[in-house]
Design a protein around this motif. Structure first.
Motif, PDB file in Angstrom:
ATOM      1  N   GLY A 267     -42.224   9.870   7.913  1.00 37.04           N
ATOM      2  CA  GLY A 267     -43.213   8.686   7.769  1.00 37.04           C
ATOM      3  C   GLY A 267     -44.117   8.754   6.625  1.00 37.04           C
ATOM      4  O   GLY A 267     -45.506   8.312   6.719  1.00 37.04           O
ATOM      5  N   GLU A 268     -43.826   9.620   5.520  1.00 38.05           N
ATOM      6  CA  GLU A 268     -44.694   9.440   4.148  1.00 38.05           C
ATOM      7  C   GLU A 268     -43.669   9.445   3.044  1.00 38.05           C
ATOM      8  O   GLU A 268     -42.607   9.676   3.306  1.00 38.05           O
ATOM      9  CB  GLU A 268     -45.507  10.617   4.271  1.00 38.05           C
ATOM     10  N   TRP A 269     -44.632   9.662   1.890  1.00 37.92           N
ATOM     11  CA  TRP A 269     -43.633   9.685   0.547  1.00 37.92           C
ATOM     12  C   TRP A 269     -43.428  11.180   0.229  1.00 37.92           C
ATOM     13  O   TRP A 269     -44.371  12.071   0.698  1.00 37.92           O
ATOM     14  CB  TRP A 269     -44.401   9.210  -0.529  1.00 37.92           C
ATOM     15  N   ALA A 270     -42.264  11.591   0.106  1.00 42.04           N
ATOM     16  CA  ALA A 270     -42.029  13.087  -0.031  1.00 42.04           C
ATOM     17  C   ALA A 270     -41.602  13.300  -1.447  1.00 42.04           C
ATOM     18  O   ALA A 270     -41.133  12.373  -2.260  1.00 42.04           O
ATOM     19  CB  ALA A 270     -41.044  13.597   0.841  1.00 42.04           C
ATOM     20  N   HIS A 271     -41.454  14.516  -1.917  1.00 42.06           N
ATOM     21  CA  HIS A 271     -41.115  14.933  -3.289  1.00 42.06           C
ATOM     22  C   HIS A 271     -39.739  15.992  -3.457  1.00 42.06           C
ATOM     23  O   HIS A 271     -38.921  15.713  -4.379  1.00 42.06           O
ATOM     24  CB  HIS A 271     -42.184  15.907  -3.656  1.00 42.06           C
ATOM     25  N   GLU A 272     -39.206  16.416  -2.222  1.00 46.15           N
ATOM     26  CA  GLU A 272     -37.966  17.419  -2.584  1.00 46.15           C
ATOM     27  C   GLU A 272     -36.738  16.525  -2.602  1.00 46.15           C
ATOM     28  O   GLU A 272     -36.642  15.656  -2.035  1.00 46.15           O
ATOM     29  CB  GLU A 272     -38.007  18.153  -1.286  1.00 46.15           C
ATOM     30  N   GLY A 273     -35.997  16.858  -3.629  1.00 47.33           N
ATOM     31  CA  GLY A 273     -34.897  16.146  -3.884  1.00 47.33           C
ATOM     32  C   GLY A 273     -35.019  15.264  -4.967  1.00 47.33           C
ATOM     33  O   GLY A 273     -33.857  14.531  -5.214  1.00 47.33           O
TER      34      GLY A 273
END
Length: 831
Positions: free
Chosen positions: A739-745
């Protein structure tokens, strides 16, 4: 009465639409209409009409192409089974084949000197000529096709016989007799090629003409070519040739003819009266004097407020050349002028248009009065079963709400009366939809009305905004279900309506988690169905775009095998997606290589309606309001970029887990410029003593450094290369699970002041973030002399000692040291 087996129920009670193939040729049908007043059912009457259905002509066709190459060592097979009876009557087909030598116009002879014998006989649907029976030359084979007593037709094909056995090339028969040279009109040329060895190349070309941009990019090198008919000239017949070459260097070919239709001509439009008043005047559109050989003609009437802009239909296309309509008021800056247009279609849907103007003056109403008159008139229209009139009244109402000004964003404070009226208009639109036939023109009208209802986001309650979004989704879903696609006009209204809704309280509620998680899902669904509707019936290589205030998109169809190495951008933005060369296999798409797949790239932008300053926060408003804030210490700095790959039915493929060495590259455009003046981040200082404090005047503010002599040379001094903290881009994606902005990938590959390219191993919604890099320190110093020579030459000594060590080496190295040190010092310098 008669053999009619179709439905007699209809959404619009005044109109019965009979689908194709529901009426049988040679049959007679009588239809009766019963009409009664809803207020007094005893006051009624009936009318009837008899429909006699005539037979349509049959079309003789020979499969394979208009002209083809064959070899002396090959059997020739010609097939007339692709001949067409549009009425699908049960009468038996009959065929009669013949051949003419085009060299001298005589009946064909075989290599024995006798008349050419077509096997098994000349009345068969398939004609066969054994190998070795024809000399090299050019021959015309014809078939006379008959069905029933009165219907017949003839088709012919040219066969060029060459030595040997070249590749056998065939082109499928076309689906239409004529094609229209209009935007978004395409013809698919389906070819095939076989040979005793592998086919190494295929190429589509034009015969006798050369039209720039005729083929969709890349399709001219495939077996299936796609021609953009808009690049061709009306009234001209074009010949396209498919050539195939095998591994032995042998080539064969086939050709096909594409007939480009001419549109109706010579007509005009008149609108009377030349001026009137909104809600009070009925305006008559009269289209006349149109000429075309492909009858019957049909007429559609549309208008735009002012002299140019988006066109709104007043009704669906019809057989009548005139129509009475209620029109909205014009704009004061255009002297209340409206421009009307008639669009005239022939049998093949090729069209021309003509325009006329009229003036529609305003009548001053308070919001309450406007609500009352609108409700009364739409109620009457719906009771009379007239959904077109209802939409005309709603159009006049929302234009009156704008006050006769083109600045529909003029108000930053909401009005409870206007909010109530817009909610009421949406309810009326829902009722009108329930009574309307699902046609492309009606969808255009309803999207236009929805756009007018939501064009003042501050006057929408959150509930009305949500219901409006769901209504847009419903319209697109039924368009897809009914396989009617969506016009460029309907696409445009969808984009502007969604842009307004992105500025509504639905995406700016204080508790974003309670409202916008569902809203964001629905926006995605609406845009997905818009893409499916745009691509309805599209061929591989065809794409469509949308450019609206806050939304820009590109929807494209391609064969799965050609996705690798492909790139797709969107209009109005530098956003772009590039797929790795092995994408279909790497993504493990569950389809074969020649299966159609659709790509959707969308940006949700925020840089247009700056008048809505109260809506805007720091960073990217739409991104933060649609999804909520990231828990990472970062601001959002781009439009949201949505990327999906799906099948023709809109089922999205789960693309993830790609090899990081062969990622998907997503380029996004920064909302605010990125600082790339890296030289301003670099500071060169010298630490002379322990505890010395050095101040750096960095772009983001002063930074301090405390010297530590233990890090230096013999005297504790050292050089300090200091890199200041700076604002740097980050690549992020929306994680449904978190439910949020992520960085991994996703990681930054490179960036400029305006664009950032991210390497990602999956597909989803992407956005750029802003983060601050940590300060970095690099230390160096001059070492004390060693007892042995250094491995590499030392710099050339200066004539005098420098005050402090230099930061850079001297210009030239000193002479190479001797292989071994001398035993004792010499009285003179060594060479």
């Amino acid at each position: 009465t008669g053999k009619y087996t179709g439905s007699l129920s209809t959404s619009n009670p005044r109109v019965l639409r009979i689908a194709p193939e529901q009426l049988l040729a040679t049959e007679s049908y009588e239809f009766q209409c019963f009409v009664a007043l809803t207020s007094n059912p005893d006051n009624n009457n009936t009318a009837s009409v008899v429909v006699d259905v005539a037979q349509q002509p049959i079309t003789a066709q020979i499969g394979g192409g208009k002209e083809r190459a064959s070899g002396t060592d090959q059997a020739l097979v010609l097939d007339a089974s692709v001949s067409v009876d549009p009425d699908d009557m049960s009468d038996k087909w009959s065929y009669e084949w013949s051949c003419v030598d085009k060299t001298d116009g005589t009946t064909c002879t075989d290599t024995t000197g006798g008349d050419l014998e077509i096997q098994p006989n000349n009345t068969n649907v398939v004609a066969r000529v054994p190998a070795g029976m024809l000399y090299e030359g050019t021959y015309e084979f014809s078939v006379f096709v008959k069905k029933g007593a009165d219907r017949n037709d003839t088709a012919s094909t040219t066969v060029v016989i060459t030595a040997g056995a070249p590749p056998v090339v065939s082109i499928g028969t076309l689906s239409e007799d004529k094609y229209n040279p209009i935007a978004d009109s395409y013809v698919q040329l389906v070819g095939s090629a076989t040979s005793s060895g592998p086919i190494v190349s295929t190429e589509w070309t034009q015969v006798a003409t050369s039209t720039t941009g005729a083929f969709v990019l890349g399709s001219d090198a495939r077996l299936t070519g796609v021609v953009q008919v808009a690049a061709l000239t009306a009234g001209v017949t074009y010949t396209f040739k498919l050539t195939a070459t095998d591994v032995f260097g042998e080539s064969g070919y086939s050709t096909v003819e594409v007939v480009v239709n001419e549109a109706p001509s010579s007509g005009s439009l008149a609108i009377v009266p030349s001026n009137g008043y909104v809600f009070d005047t009925d305006f008559t559109f009269l289209s006349s004097n149109w000429v075309d050989e492909d009858l019957p003609l049909s007429y559609k009437f549309v208008y735009t407020v002012g002299y140019e802009g988006s066109w709104t239909p007043v009704a669906d296309a019809q057989a009548s050349a005139s129509y009475d309509a209620l029109l909205p008021q014009g704009l004061v800056e255009d002297n209340y002028t409206l421009t009307g247009m008639t669009v005239v279609y022939d049998y093949y849907d090729s069209y021309s248009s003509a325009t006329d103007t009229t003036r529609v003056l305003p009548v001053k109403y308070s919001t309450a009065q406007l609500a009352n008159i609108s409700a009364a008139l739409t109620t009457e229209a719906l009771e009379l079963g007239d959904p077109e009139a209802s939409m005309q009244i709603m159009g006049a109402t929302h234009k009156s709400l704008s006050g006769g000004s083109s600045d529909e964003r003029r108000k930053l404070t909401s009005s409870s009366e206007e909010a109530a009226l817009r909610s009421a208009l949406l309810e009326t639109l829902q009722d009108t939809y329930a009574m309307s036939d699902i046609t492309q023109a009606n969808v255009d009208s309803m999207m236009s009305t929805l756009d007018g209802i939501v064009n003042a986001p501050n006057d929408l309650t959150t509930a009305t905004a949500m219901d409006s979004l769901l209504f847009a989704q419903k319209l697109l879903v039924v368009s897809v279900d009914n396989e009617i696609g969506i016009s460029a006009t309907g696409t445009g209204y969808t984009g502007t309506a969604l842009s307004y809704l992105l500025l509504s309280s639905m995406f700016n509620a204080s508790d974003v988690t309670s409202v916008t998680s569902v809203s964001a899902e629905n926006v995605t669904e609406v845009l997905r169905y818009l893409s499916i509707a745009q691509l309805d019936g599209a061929y591989a290589g065809v794409s469509y775009t949308l450019s609206s205030p806050l939304i820009h998109s590109s929807s494209a169809r391609e064969e799965a095998q050609y996705l690798g190495g492909d790139s797709k951008g969107v209009p109005g933005s530098n956003a772009k997606v590039s797929f790795p060369s092995n994408f279909s296999n790497a993504a493990k798409l569950p389809v074969s290589g020649n299966t159609y797949v659709d790509m959707r790239v969308v940006t949700l932008d925020t840089d247009v309606y700056t008048a809505y300053a109260s809506y805007r926060n720091s960073g990217n408003t739409v991104a933060s309001n649609m999804y909520g804030s990231s828990t990472y210490n970062t601001d959002l700095n781009s439009a949201v970029t949505q990327v999906e790959v799906m099948d023709e039915d809109g089922n999205v493929f789960d693309v993830g887990g790609l090899d990081p060495a062969a990622p998907i590259y997503v380029t996004m455009q920064a909302t605010e410029p990125i600082d790339t003046n890296f030289s301003a981040w670099k500071m060169e200082k010298v630490c002379y003593s322990d505890g010395q404090v050095i101040e750096m005047d960095c772009p983001l503010g002063t930074q301090t450094y405390t010297c530590d002599s233990s890090l230096g040379g013999v005297d504790g001094s050292y050089f300090l290369d200091f890199t200041c903290p700076g604002v740097v881009p980050t690549c992020m994606w929306w994680s449904e699970g978190e439910g949020e902005w992520a960085h991994e990938g996703c990681s930054v590959v490179n960036y400029t002041s305006t664009n950032v390219t991210c390497a990602c191993t999956h597909l989803t919604d992407f956005v750029l973030g802003k983060n601050v890099s940590a300060a970095a320190v690099d230390i160096s110093f001059t070492s004390s002399p060693t007892s042995l020579p250094t491995p590499l030459p030392s710099p050339l000594p200066t004539s005098l000692p420098t005050a402090i060590p230099t930061a850079l080496p001297t210009a030239a190295p000193s002479p190479a040291p001797t292989p071994q040190p001398t035993a004792v010092p010499t009285s003179q310098p060594t060479a």
